[in-house]
Design an enzyme around this catalytic site. Sequence first.
Site, PDB file in Angstrom:
ATOM      1  N   ILE A 132      31.100  10.120  71.424  1.00  0.00           N
ATOM      2  CA  ILE A 132      30.384  10.535  70.218  1.00  0.00           C
ATOM      3  C   ILE A 132      30.309  12.056  70.134  1.00  0.00           C
ATOM      4  O   ILE A 132      30.516  12.649  69.070  1.00  0.00           O
ATOM      5  CB  ILE A 132      28.980   9.907  70.177  1.00  0.00           C
ATOM      6  CG1 ILE A 132      29.078   8.377  70.082  1.00  0.00           C
ATOM      7  CG2 ILE A 132      28.176  10.459  68.997  1.00  0.00           C
ATOM      8  CD1 ILE A 132      27.752   7.658  70.208  1.00  0.00           C
ATOM      9  N   THR A 137      20.753  12.342  67.588  1.00  0.00           N
ATOM     10  CA  THR A 137      21.181  11.004  67.168  1.00  0.00           C
ATOM     11  C   THR A 137      21.457  10.130  68.389  1.00  0.00           C
ATOM     12  O   THR A 137      22.178   9.145  68.285  1.00  0.00           O
ATOM     13  CB  THR A 137      22.448  11.085  66.282  1.00  0.00           C
ATOM     14  OG1 THR A 137      23.470  11.817  66.977  1.00  0.00           O
ATOM     15  CG2 THR A 137      22.157  11.759  64.958  1.00  0.00           C
ATOM     16  N   SER A 138      20.880  10.495  69.535  1.00  0.00           N
ATOM     17  CA  SER A 138      21.137   9.759  70.781  1.00  0.00           C
ATOM     18  C   SER A 138      19.979   8.855  71.165  1.00  0.00           C
ATOM     19  O   SER A 138      19.976   7.674  70.852  1.00  0.00           O
ATOM     20  CB  SER A 138      21.457  10.744  71.910  1.00  0.00           C
ATOM     21  OG  SER A 138      22.675  11.392  71.658  1.00  0.00           O
ATOM     22  N   ARG A 139      18.993   9.396  71.860  1.00  0.00           N
ATOM     23  CA  ARG A 139      17.818   8.654  72.282  1.00  0.00           C
ATOM     24  C   ARG A 139      16.587   9.524  72.077  1.00  0.00           C
ATOM     25  O   ARG A 139      16.590  10.723  72.390  1.00  0.00           O
ATOM     26  CB  ARG A 139      17.921   8.230  73.759  1.00  0.00           C
ATOM     27  CG  ARG A 139      18.911   7.103  74.017  1.00  0.00           C
ATOM     28  CD  ARG A 139      18.403   5.789  73.432  1.00  0.00           C
ATOM     29  NE  ARG A 139      19.302   4.668  73.672  1.00  0.00           N
ATOM     30  CZ  ARG A 139      20.236   4.271  72.818  1.00  0.00           C
ATOM     31  NH1 ARG A 139      20.415   4.926  71.681  1.00  0.00           N
ATOM     32  NH2 ARG A 139      20.994   3.228  73.092  1.00  0.00           N
ATOM     33  N   ASP A 199      28.064  19.437  79.600  1.00  0.00           N
ATOM     34  CA  ASP A 199      28.062  18.085  80.144  1.00  0.00           C
ATOM     35  C   ASP A 199      28.269  18.176  81.649  1.00  0.00           C
ATOM     36  O   ASP A 199      29.160  18.900  82.097  1.00  0.00           O
ATOM     37  CB  ASP A 199      29.195  17.256  79.515  1.00  0.00           C
ATOM     38  CG  ASP A 199      29.000  15.755  79.701  1.00  0.00           C
ATOM     39  OD1 ASP A 199      28.717  15.330  80.839  1.00  0.00           O
ATOM     40  OD2 ASP A 199      29.125  15.013  78.710  1.00  0.00           O
ATOM     41  N   HIS A 217      17.174   5.360  62.892  1.00  0.00           N
ATOM     42  CA  HIS A 217      18.171   4.855  63.847  1.00  0.00           C
ATOM     43  C   HIS A 217      19.307   4.118  63.120  1.00  0.00           C
ATOM     44  O   HIS A 217      19.659   2.999  63.461  1.00  0.00           O
ATOM     45  CB  HIS A 217      17.511   3.927  64.873  1.00  0.00           C
ATOM     46  CG  HIS A 217      18.214   3.941  66.196  1.00  0.00           C
ATOM     47  ND1 HIS A 217      17.559   4.032  67.392  1.00  0.00           N
ATOM     48  CD2 HIS A 217      19.535   3.878  66.505  1.00  0.00           C
ATOM     49  CE1 HIS A 217      18.436   4.013  68.385  1.00  0.00           C
ATOM     50  NE2 HIS A 217      19.639   3.928  67.863  1.00  0.00           N
ATOM     51  N   GLU A 259       9.750   5.104  68.790  1.00  0.00           N
ATOM     52  CA  GLU A 259      10.296   4.403  67.624  1.00  0.00           C
ATOM     53  C   GLU A 259      10.147   2.889  67.679  1.00  0.00           C
ATOM     54  O   GLU A 259      10.201   2.221  66.644  1.00  0.00           O
ATOM     55  CB  GLU A 259      11.782   4.739  67.454  1.00  0.00           C
ATOM     56  CG  GLU A 259      12.703   4.157  68.509  1.00  0.00           C
ATOM     57  CD  GLU A 259      14.168   4.464  68.209  1.00  0.00           C
ATOM     58  OE1 GLU A 259      14.940   3.513  68.088  1.00  0.00           O
ATOM     59  OE2 GLU A 259      14.523   5.650  68.104  1.00  0.00           O
ATOM     60  N   ASP A 300      17.506  10.976  64.183  1.00  0.00           N
ATOM     61  CA  ASP A 300      17.752   9.578  63.821  1.00  0.00           C
ATOM     62  C   ASP A 300      17.078   8.655  64.832  1.00  0.00           C
ATOM     63  O   ASP A 300      17.130   7.439  64.707  1.00  0.00           O
ATOM     64  CB  ASP A 300      19.261   9.312  63.780  1.00  0.00           C
ATOM     65  CG  ASP A 300      19.610   7.912  63.276  1.00  0.00           C
ATOM     66  OD1 ASP A 300      19.070   7.520  62.224  1.00  0.00           O
ATOM     67  OD2 ASP A 300      20.419   7.215  63.938  1.00  0.00           O
TER      68      ASP A 300
END
Length: 334
Positions: free
Chosen positions: A159, A235-237, A178, A298, A266, A261
Amino acid sequence: MKVAVFSARPYDSRSLDEANQQAGAAHGVEFLYYDATLDVHTAALAQGCDAVCVFVNDRLDAPVLQALHGMGVRAVLLRCAGFNNVDLAAAERLGFFVARVPAYSPEAVAEHTLALIMTLNRQTHRAFNRVREGNFMLEGLLGRTLHGKTAGIVGTGKIGLATARILHGMGCTVLGHDPYPSPDFAGLGEFVSLQDLLARSDIVSLHCPLTIQTRHLINDDSLALMKPGAMLVNTSRGGLVDTDAVIRALKSRQLGHLAIDVYEQESALFFQDRSGQIIDDDVFQRLMTFPNVLVTGHQGFFTTEALQEIAETTLGNLGHFAAGTECPNEVTSG
């Protein structure tokens, strides 16, 4: 073979039933759909099933796994990439087969990331409402040209790479961080330390899993390192971001924009219609008061192609479990 599907929505049943139908009767899978979230109180719904199929907000801690094991359930099928909601040590101890969907249409999440960036930057959500009310004034809608800006990608898996390709194609300078660098990133940007990425980026986009090491990766200290007025996108966690710290950074104007997101708490909100109810999450409600904050529920994964891939991979994982063969998507505590 019977599978209890938790947190099931109409689109889940459609995609799983279609994939099951295409697999043929010989596959022999019966799905039982429940809109309830899996936890210790709802685990009994899996009575008589061989496996459970779960999503991001289902809870599979040791007590839940113990209850499932006592009912004869032996497989956990995650229809998502993340597995932070599973106690893998307990699952391994009880002999569970656990498998996920590691990469379902990574472009879907990457494209939603871009949609959040573009919407928040150019204020198109506010412009839409203004025009519908007959207000054509431009004041308050000023954005910035993304071409030439620096975008930091935290996590360069599938992603993250897809997002980097889009932003690189738009003329952004792309930085990546990373602990396990992808060689495919080489032609898109430069690998740097997290501190350097935060300090140099106009946009910071998170694309990493939620682990003990990454929990609250974005906190008071990391926000202080960011370029004043920068945009943060997640937009991950939800747990990657300390929401209270983000609110403080928004109030002090250190953080210029926030697009998410996912949200730390959540599970009590997302994938439900709460429009006729009082939302008693004070932190979430505080977030929603900022004009420079954009929240979606999400939906980054939510495309026809991604749902099809999730369903097909989930059935494939189940097939490996049934046959007792090695599964490339199996998740273990090691």
